[in-house]
Design an enzyme around this catalytic site. Structure first.
Site, PDB file in Angstrom:
ATOM      1  N   HIS A 471       1.064  -1.212  -0.143  1.00 57.43           N
ATOM      2  CA  HIS A 471       0.039   0.109   0.045  1.00 57.43           C
ATOM      3  C   HIS A 471       0.920   1.029   0.150  1.00 57.43           C
ATOM      4  CE1 HIS A 471      -3.552   2.258   1.435  1.00 57.43           C
ATOM      5  NE2 HIS A 471      -2.799   3.181   1.606  1.00 57.43           N
ATOM      6  N   GLU A 472       1.988   1.378   0.865  1.00 56.13           N
ATOM      7  CA  GLU A 472       2.596   2.383   0.974  1.00 56.13           C
ATOM      8  C   GLU A 472       3.601   2.585  -0.309  1.00 56.13           C
ATOM      9  OE1 GLU A 472       1.752   4.597   3.016  1.00 56.13           O
ATOM     10  OE2 GLU A 472       0.566   3.500   4.239  1.00 56.13           O
ATOM     11  N   HIS A 475       1.715   4.501  -2.774  1.00 53.79           N
ATOM     12  CA  HIS A 475       1.807   5.835  -2.542  1.00 53.79           C
ATOM     13  C   HIS A 475       3.016   6.574  -2.983  1.00 53.79           C
ATOM     14  CE1 HIS A 475      -2.018   6.655  -0.929  1.00 53.79           C
ATOM     15  NE2 HIS A 475      -1.571   5.918   0.520  1.00 53.79           N
ATOM     16  N   HIS A 478       3.685   7.058  -6.751  1.00 55.49           N
ATOM     17  CA  HIS A 478       3.036   8.199  -7.296  1.00 55.49           C
ATOM     18  C   HIS A 478       3.964   9.443  -7.365  1.00 55.49           C
ATOM     19  CE1 HIS A 478      -1.070  10.112  -7.167  1.00 55.49           C
ATOM     20  NE2 HIS A 478      -0.727  10.361  -8.194  1.00 55.49           N
TER      21      HIS A 478
HETATM   22 ZN   LIG Z   1      -2.996   5.201   1.733  1.00 51.93          ZN
END
Ligand SMILES: [Zn+2]
Length: 683
Positions: A471-472, A475, A478
């Site tokens: 998940h991280e 990010h 991105h």
């Molecule tokens: Zn998040």
């Protein structure tokens, strides 16, 4: 001597010199960057420049310098805190908030930026340059700076009052939570509750000078009772006290009642919205989001509720049957739900977490993670022992593209320790920058809190932690893949809030694929990958009661939206009943007061925005489906995702980026596929 030589925090172009940074350098560093920022604003206001180079770039550079200083400080505060650092952090944070308020209330600066957009030069600027300025102007407008004097004063007063009411709302919930407790002297009442939770109740009793145990309304206590207590009466009392906090009902009826605050907050939000020229608070909220308008969000929620409800009804029936057959509960009550769910889960889908952990030693996970990133995006992570870090656990990696060019960097810091905040997060260390002829690559922090290794075994991750790690990573990608040179709209910056979890949740879903997990797992004693049996159990547990979960989220989101729209009036109980009528399969009793404790929308940042959870989940689930359709770990799909979504940041609307990647708008059905509630239909 140049201050940047003596104060490492001011060396904002290079990577942070973590070994040299001291708490007492923070205030002087802020003096410098905030002073420079103020001087830049004053010069722009005084000279009224009309060119992008003179009206925008100096402002952006001054912003970037502040961010560079502060990202290093707040990172250290998060991962290597000390009392001195915390004190400097708190003071610094206040100064930054003050500076930001001052800038956003600067009408002259706003006027210069508006004038800039009316020049002929502006029309010919690259998209990203124009979007960066437009975003800033939008934020100015939303802060009320463009209003006429009287309205501006009223808007400022509303903002202050709303912030006070939000705080008061949250405090009332906290006070109501603290006010109730039940003293237990008969251990039999706690049957079913674990030793650890019972010890927690004993501690709570000791703290009050009481013998025996004390059950409170703190989350761990509520969750222990509702999930595990065999005593139905105890569950009912805790459910009742918890569900009526800060309201006109329940054991402390009227004492911390948020009813009046809800009404005032709604009135003020409506007035604030009107002053800014919006029809209602929903339009105000959506001004910075991907969702175009209230009608679209309403239709989205109703459609999703409609699709998920059949599964939710099936799940409810399964629970009711299990409760009747195995637990002697003839008619399910709301205070039985968690308890019965847990029993059913234990009976059918139990997963032994320790057994799973043995398959995820951290080194194996990291190796598999690097492999996954290489297979997907063709990037390699090269550990750099020469880059200074603040703790031996942290490691800096160069991110090399297929052709070997270093395109980014990332600090990875995975283990829990003293002085490190809990949880997992991504933060930006450095933006992508053009500096004369040389380029600075974007750099991110990837932080988790996995258990450290012990004498007997390496650090072993739960599957949930592997999911968090990916998940991280989403990010981070991105930020790291950005091709935008305007920091305020690069990567996650300025990206629509209801779409921000698209990259993160999409990456998460790779942790639910067998082949990917084979690559990331290896038993720490035998090296064997995660067994098929354990994988199937994990998957079944993930999907357990997910239909009921989705309709509940839809219920809350509908309530939030309808209440702020005002079309059904302002009585929160009437509005939530209407939302339940549409989707709910579990109906709380009439005295239940969910709205009075709904801090997300009354004391948090989710007003008219609670739908974002589901909105982003549909985007990520549908985005992931494109990978699945192409065989999952697919280079072409990953390249398209990188080019059309990740690299663009907020330089164009997220809806356009998503459409460019997916070839169409998101399909809500994907969320049901993600939860195992529907087979994906290829159209
Ligand atoms: Zn998040």
């Amino acid at each position: 001597m140049d201050e940047t030589m003596t104060n490492p925090l001011l060396d904002t172009l290079e990577l942070p010199r973590f070994g040299d940074i001291l708490p007492d350098q923070i205030a002087p560093a802020l003096d410098k960057v905030l002073g420079d920022h103020r001087a830049v604003v004053e010069r722009i206001v005084a000279t009224q420049p009309r060119s992008f180079a003179e009206a925008w770039l100096p402002l952006e550079r001054a912003d970037t310098a502040i961010t560079a200083v502060w990202s290093a400080v707040s990172h250290l505060h998060g991962v290597a805190d000390t009392p001195e650092l915390r004190a400097a952090y708190v003071t610094g944070e206040e100064r930054l908030v003050e500076n930001n308020l001052e800038v956003m209330q600067n009408q002259a600066l706003y006027a210069v930026l508006v004038a800039l957009t009316q020049t002929t030069e502006f029309a010919s600027l690259p998209d990203a340059d124009r979007v960066a300025v437009d975003h800033r102007i939008r934020d100015f407008v939303l802060s009320g700076v463009a209003l006429e004097a009287e309205d501006r004063a009223r808007f400022a007063a509303i903002s202050v009052e709303l912030s006070q009411l939000s705080t008061a709302f949250g405090n009332a919930v906290l006070d109501a939570t603290d006010a109730w407790f039940e003293h237990v002297e008969d251990a039999a009442l706690l049957a079913g509750i674990s030793e650890a939770d019972t010890a927690m109740f004993a501690d709570a009793a000791t703290a009050r000078g009481l013998p025996g145990w004390v059950v409170t309304l703190q989350m761990p206590s509520v969750s222990a009772v509702l999930t595990f207590a065999e005593d139905r009466g105890l569950r009912e009392r805790v459910y009742t006290a918890y569900g009526t906090r800060a309201s006109d009902q329940g054991p402390h009826a009227g004492q911390f009642d948020n009813s009046g605050r809800i009404a005032s907050i709604l009135d003020l939000r409506r007035e604030g919205a009107r002053l800014l020229g919006f029809t209602d608070p929903v339009a105000w909220s959506l001004a910075t989001k991907m969702a175009p308008d209230a009608a679209t969000v309403l239709a989205f929620l109703r459609d999703l509720g409609h699709r998920a409800k059949p599964a939710a009804i099936r799940e409810y029936a399964e629970l009711a049957e299990f409760a009747a057959d195995h637990l002697g509960i003839a008619a399910l009550q709301p205070w039985d739900m968690s308890y019965v769910s847990d029993r059913l889960r234990a009976a059918r889908y139990a997963v032994d977490e320790q057994e799973v952990r043995a398959y995820f030693p951290v080194d194996r996970v990291i190796a598999g993670w690097q492999q996954l990133l290489d297979r997907l995006f063709g990037i390699r992570l090269i550990a750099r022992a020469d880059v200074p870090v603040y703790h031996p656990d942290a490691c800096y990696y160069d991110v090399a593209d297929e052709d070997g060019a270093i395109i980014a960097g990332v600090y990875v810091d995975l283990h829990a320790r003293t002085g490190k905040r809990g949880g997992a997060w991504m933060a930006q260390a450095r933006p992508r920058l053009k500096d004369g002829n040389s380029r600075r690559v974007p750099v991110a922090y990837l932080v988790c809190n996995f258990a450290p290794k012990t004498d007997g075994s390496p650090s072993l991750l739960s599957h949930k932690e592997v999911v968090t790690f990916l998940h991280e990573t989403g990010h981070c990608l991105h930020h790291l893949f950005t091709r935008i040179d305007r920091p305020s709209i690069a990567g996650t910056n300025g990206f629509e809030w209801d779409a921000i979890e698209l990259p993160s949740q999409l990456m998460e879903d790779f942790a639910w694929d067998r082949d990917v997990l084979n690559g990331m797992s290896g038993h720490y004693q035998t090296g064997a990958p995660l067994t098929a049996e354990l994988f199937d159990k994990l998957l079944a547990a993930r999907r357990f009661l997910s239909g009921m979960f989705v309709v509940r989220q839809v219920e809350f989101a509908l309530f939030d939206l309808l209440l702020h729209l005002g079309t059904l009036g302002s009585d929160p109980m009437e509005v939530i009943e209407a939302a339940r009528e549409a989707v709910a399969v579990v109906r709380p009793p009439a005295w239940h007061r969910f709205p009075h404790g709904f801090t997300h929308i009354f004391a948090g940042g989710y007003a008219a925005g609670y739908y974002s959870y589901l909105w982003a989940e549909v985007l990520s689930a549908d985005g992931f489906q494109r990978f699945a359709e192409a065989g999952l770990v697919d280079r072409v799909t990953a390249a398209t995702f990188r080019d059309e979504v990740l690299s663009r940041g907020a330089s164009r609307p997220a809806a356009d980026s998503f459409r460019a990647f997916r070839g169409r708008d998101a399909d809500p059905q994907a969320i049901l596929v993600r939860h195992g509630l529907a087979v994906h239909d290829d159209r």
